[in-house]
Scaffold this active site. Structure first.
Site, PDB file in Angstrom:
ATOM      1  N   LYS A 109       0.866  -1.188   0.000  1.00  0.00           N
ATOM      2  CA  LYS A 109       0.000   0.000   0.000  1.00  0.00           C
ATOM      3  C   LYS A 109       0.898   1.231   0.000  1.00  0.00           C
ATOM      4  CE  LYS A 109      -3.030   2.380   3.287  1.00  0.00           C
ATOM      5  NZ  LYS A 109      -4.036   2.224   4.332  1.00  0.00           N
TER       6      LYS A 109
HETATM    7  C1  R5P Z   1      -2.314   5.156   8.526  1.00  0.00           C
HETATM    8  O1  R5P Z   1      -1.299   4.932   9.076  1.00  0.00           O
HETATM    9  C2  R5P Z   1      -3.260   4.121   8.285  1.00  0.00           C
HETATM   10  O2  R5P Z   1      -2.572   2.940   7.991  1.00  0.00           O
HETATM   11  C3  R5P Z   1      -4.289   4.355   7.221  1.00  0.00           C
HETATM   12  O3  R5P Z   1      -4.889   3.128   6.956  1.00  0.00           O
HETATM   13  C4  R5P Z   1      -3.788   4.907   5.939  1.00  0.00           C
HETATM   14  O4  R5P Z   1      -3.102   6.097   6.152  1.00  0.00           O
HETATM   15  C5  R5P Z   1      -4.900   5.106   4.915  1.00  0.00           C
HETATM   16  O5  R5P Z   1      -5.822   5.983   5.345  1.00  0.00           O
HETATM   17  P1  R5P Z   1      -6.012   7.397   4.652  1.00  0.00           P
HETATM   18  O6  R5P Z   1      -6.705   7.114   3.342  1.00  0.00           O
HETATM   19  O7  R5P Z   1      -6.860   8.168   5.586  1.00  0.00           O
HETATM   20  O8  R5P Z   1      -4.647   7.981   4.425  1.00  0.00           O
END
Ligand code: R5P
Length: 293
Positions: free
Chosen positions: A203
């Protein structure tokens, strides 16, 4: 050890040459075991090869994030519209009905809060507990260039080894710090390291320039993190671009649950990811759902 090619600019990513998946629908997964392929097929839809993952794990280091104060009230109703949910075991067990059959991607790292050095993480969930919760994947942050870079990579390789033992894929999340550069060169490095060291999914964040080189040089599926809340049309455009440039889906949090109309946004993101809808059409669709209340 190969010399670090920091001065070499010209690289060939063969952007027009698709990767051979050897009969399995997902990049880099053809030689995995049945159980792992089955779990990946619960996260990524086999008919589109893509996923819409809803990320709600933010509380593991920043507490009750805006939009996540009461996940039972405003997040659980969104879950039927996601292919997978990324969250902590605390929220899973306290808040998510066990009758939900969506793929669970379990946050397995933690330790420091926003008050401390964020890269100082350890593994925070045992593989036995992950199995008990019937998860489809386990996940953690890696902090390339961060103070505890090596430990975060070691956490990842341990998680990958545990996951391989039981057929559970690991998703590595490339963390960014406030002082870290967010460009394609950085994300190519971080994503490739994660895949080379065993992660089955990576990711990472979208960058407007050369995102396609990040996906091309990463031999496993990349899902795009959403990042800070953007206006809906911008978030839909970013999702469209990421998919067109090789991402296998999105793992979005704030751009969904901080929208004034999270259900409409959830549905619009699905249109972009799974139905190849243009950002403009998806935004019109968002407005239609919003108007319907
Ligand atoms: C952050 O550390 C988390 O792992 C979130 O899952 C990630 O940042 C994704 O969330 P967002 O779309 O709010 O950035």
């Amino acid at each position: 050890m190969a010399e670090y090619d920091k001065d070499k600019q010209a690289k060939e990513y063969y952007l027009d040459t698709p990767v051979n998946n050897y009969g399995f629908f997902l990049k880099g997964a053809h030689s995995l075991d049945w159980g792992m392929k089955n779990r990946l097929s619960r996260i990524f839809r086999p008919d589109t090869g893509k996923t819409v993952m809803l990320a709600i794990d933010h509380g593991y280091f920043q507490g009750p994030t805006t939009g996540l104060e009461r996940p039972d009230v405003n997040i659980v109703p969104l879950m039927p519209y996601a292919d997978a949910i990324m969250l902590t075991r605390g929220i899973l067990r306290t808040t998510v009905p066990p009758s939900l059959t969506k793929a669970v991607v379990m946050r397995c790292s933690g330790g420091p809060s926003i008050l401390k050095e964020l890269s100082d993480e350890e593994l925070a969930v045992d593989i036995e507990d992950a199995i008990r919760m019937n998860v489809a994947a386990i996940t953690l942050q890696i902090f390339i260039g961060g103070e505890y870079e090596t430990r975060s990579i070691h956490n990842m390789t341990r998680l990958v080894d545990m996951g391989l033992r039981y057929g559970i894929p690991t998703m590595a999340v490339t963390a960014v710090g406030k002082d870290m550069v967010r460009d394609a060169k950085y994300f190519r490095l971080a994503c490739r390291m994660a895949a080379e060291l065993g992660a089955q999914i990576v990711k990472t964040y979208y960058v407007p320039e050369e995102f396609e080189t990040i996906t091309a040089s990463c031999p496993v599926p990349i899902v795009m993190a959403g990042g800070k809340k953007l206006p809906e049309l911008e978030a839909l455009t970013m999702s469209r671009n990421a998919i067109d440039e090789g991402a296998s889906g999105v793992d979005m949090g704030r751009n969904i649950f901080q929208s004034d109309y999270p259900l409409a946004m959830m549905k619009a993101v699905n249109k972009v990811v799974h139905e190849k809808m243009s950002p403009k059409d998806a935004y019109d669709y968002f407005n239609t759902i919003k108007a319907e209340g």
